[in-house]
Design a protein around this motif. Structure first.
Motif, short mmCIF file in Angstrom:
data_model
loop_
_atom_site.label_atom_id
_atom_site.label_comp_id
_atom_site.label_asym_id
_atom_site.label_seq_id
_atom_site.Cartn_x
_atom_site.Cartn_y
_atom_site.Cartn_z
N VAL A 55 -5.01 -7.16 -1.62
CA VAL A 55 -4.39 -5.84 -1.44
C VAL A 55 -3.78 -5.36 -2.76
O VAL A 55 -3.92 -4.19 -3.12
CB VAL A 55 -3.34 -5.88 -0.31
CG1 VAL A 55 -2.59 -4.56 -0.21
CG2 VAL A 55 -4.02 -6.19 1.02
N TYR A 56 -3.15 -6.25 -3.50
CA TYR A 56 -2.56 -5.88 -4.79
C TYR A 56 -3.65 -5.35 -5.73
O TYR A 56 -3.53 -4.26 -6.29
CB TYR A 56 -1.83 -7.07 -5.42
CG TYR A 56 -1.29 -6.76 -6.79
CD1 TYR A 56 -0.12 -6.02 -6.93
CD2 TYR A 56 -1.96 -7.16 -7.93
CE1 TYR A 56 0.37 -5.70 -8.19
CE2 TYR A 56 -1.47 -6.86 -9.19
CZ TYR A 56 -0.31 -6.12 -9.32
OH TYR A 56 0.17 -5.81 -10.56
N SER A 67 -5.02 -2.03 -4.55
CA SER A 67 -4.08 -0.92 -4.73
C SER A 67 -4.00 -0.50 -6.19
O SER A 67 -3.87 0.68 -6.50
CB SER A 67 -2.69 -1.27 -4.17
OG SER A 67 -2.01 -2.22 -4.97
N LYS A 68 -4.11 -1.44 -7.10
CA LYS A 68 -4.07 -1.11 -8.52
C LYS A 68 -5.37 -0.43 -8.96
O LYS A 68 -5.36 0.43 -9.84
CB LYS A 68 -3.77 -2.34 -9.37
CG LYS A 68 -2.34 -2.86 -9.15
CD LYS A 68 -1.30 -1.78 -9.41
CE LYS A 68 0.11 -2.27 -9.26
NZ LYS A 68 1.12 -1.29 -9.66
N ASN A 123 2.35 1.37 -3.72
CA ASN A 123 1.38 1.51 -4.81
C ASN A 123 0.40 2.66 -4.62
O ASN A 123 -0.14 3.16 -5.61
CB ASN A 123 0.60 0.21 -5.00
CG ASN A 123 1.45 -0.93 -5.51
OD1 ASN A 123 2.58 -0.73 -5.93
ND2 ASN A 123 0.91 -2.12 -5.45
N VAL A 124 0.17 3.08 -3.40
CA VAL A 124 -0.81 4.14 -3.14
C VAL A 124 -0.15 5.38 -2.55
O VAL A 124 -0.18 6.46 -3.14
CB VAL A 124 -1.94 3.63 -2.21
CG1 VAL A 124 -2.91 4.74 -1.87
CG2 VAL A 124 -2.68 2.45 -2.86
N ARG A 125 0.43 5.24 -1.39
CA ARG A 125 0.98 6.40 -0.69
C ARG A 125 2.07 7.12 -1.49
O ARG A 125 2.04 8.34 -1.65
CB ARG A 125 1.51 5.98 0.68
CG ARG A 125 2.02 7.14 1.51
CD ARG A 125 2.64 6.66 2.82
NE ARG A 125 3.27 7.76 3.48
CZ ARG A 125 2.72 8.44 4.48
NH1 ARG A 125 1.52 8.11 4.92
NH2 ARG A 125 3.36 9.44 5.03
N ILE A 159 0.84 -1.20 0.00
CA ILE A 159 0.00 0.00 0.00
C ILE A 159 0.88 1.25 0.00
O ILE A 159 0.60 2.22 -0.73
CB ILE A 159 -0.97 -0.01 1.20
CG1 ILE A 159 -1.98 -1.14 1.05
CG2 ILE A 159 -1.67 1.34 1.35
CD1 ILE A 159 -2.81 -1.42 2.29
#
Length: 173
Positions: free
Chosen positions: A63-64, A67-68, A23-25, A20
């Motif tokens: 989660v992957y 996040s995508k 890929n996000v933060r 996370i």
């Protein structure tokens, strides 16, 4: 790439949160740092990398996939915000690509890993760059990948979840 194959239960929490963070933060943080300057200069842009995983939920890689999906949604929103300023934003959503991702993520033993030939990294990168130059909000390299990404929204969610669960399951189960 950063992915972790398998169910959430029993996975390493720090690794899931690290995914996370990357890929996000990190995506939001870097965009937040450079975005105002690009808007002020009325030039520049962003090419984010999501995945065909962005188009549906992903049991056994929850989660992957999530996040995508964030990367795709965020990129499309930023594309619209940058449009009037001449700032380009594209989101590259490749399917299986020749890389070390499967090895690191542990997806090489899934049913998905056994379907079709992966695209070359160079081909995917070139398609992403061309899409960015054209300011296309989303690019899904490969006819099969684009077709599947477009069709998932028409499938009943229960059916879609069952299908993704099956392709993310180990090939020998």
């Amino acid at each position: 790439g950063y992915g972790i194959a398998g169910p959430l239960d029993g996975s390493d929490r720090a690794s899931q949160l690290g995914m996370i963070d990357l890929n996000v933060r990190a995506l939001v943080e870097l965009t937040h740092i450079y975005w105002p300057r690009m808007l002020a200069q009325k030039r520049g842009g962003v090419l984010n990398v999501a995945s065909t995983a962005a188009f549906q939920p992903g049991p056994l890689m929850a989660v992957y996939y999530a996040s995508k999906a964030f990367v795709l949604s965020f990129s499309e929103a930023m594309w619209k915000e940058g449009e009037a300023f001449g700032v380009r934003v594209s989101c590259l959503c490749p399917g299986r690509t020749v890389s070390k991702f499967r090895e690191r993520a542990g997806t090489g033993r899934t049913r998905l890993a056994k379907t079709g030939a992966p695209m070359s990294s160079l081909t995917v990168a070139e398609m992403g760059y061309r899409a960015w130059q054209e300011n296309r909000a989303v690019i899904v390299p490969g006819t099969r990948n684009a077709l599947v990404a477009g069709l998932v929204r028409f499938l009943p969610r229960r059916m879609l979840l069952a299908m993704v669960y099956r392709i993310q399951s180990p090939a020998n189960s």
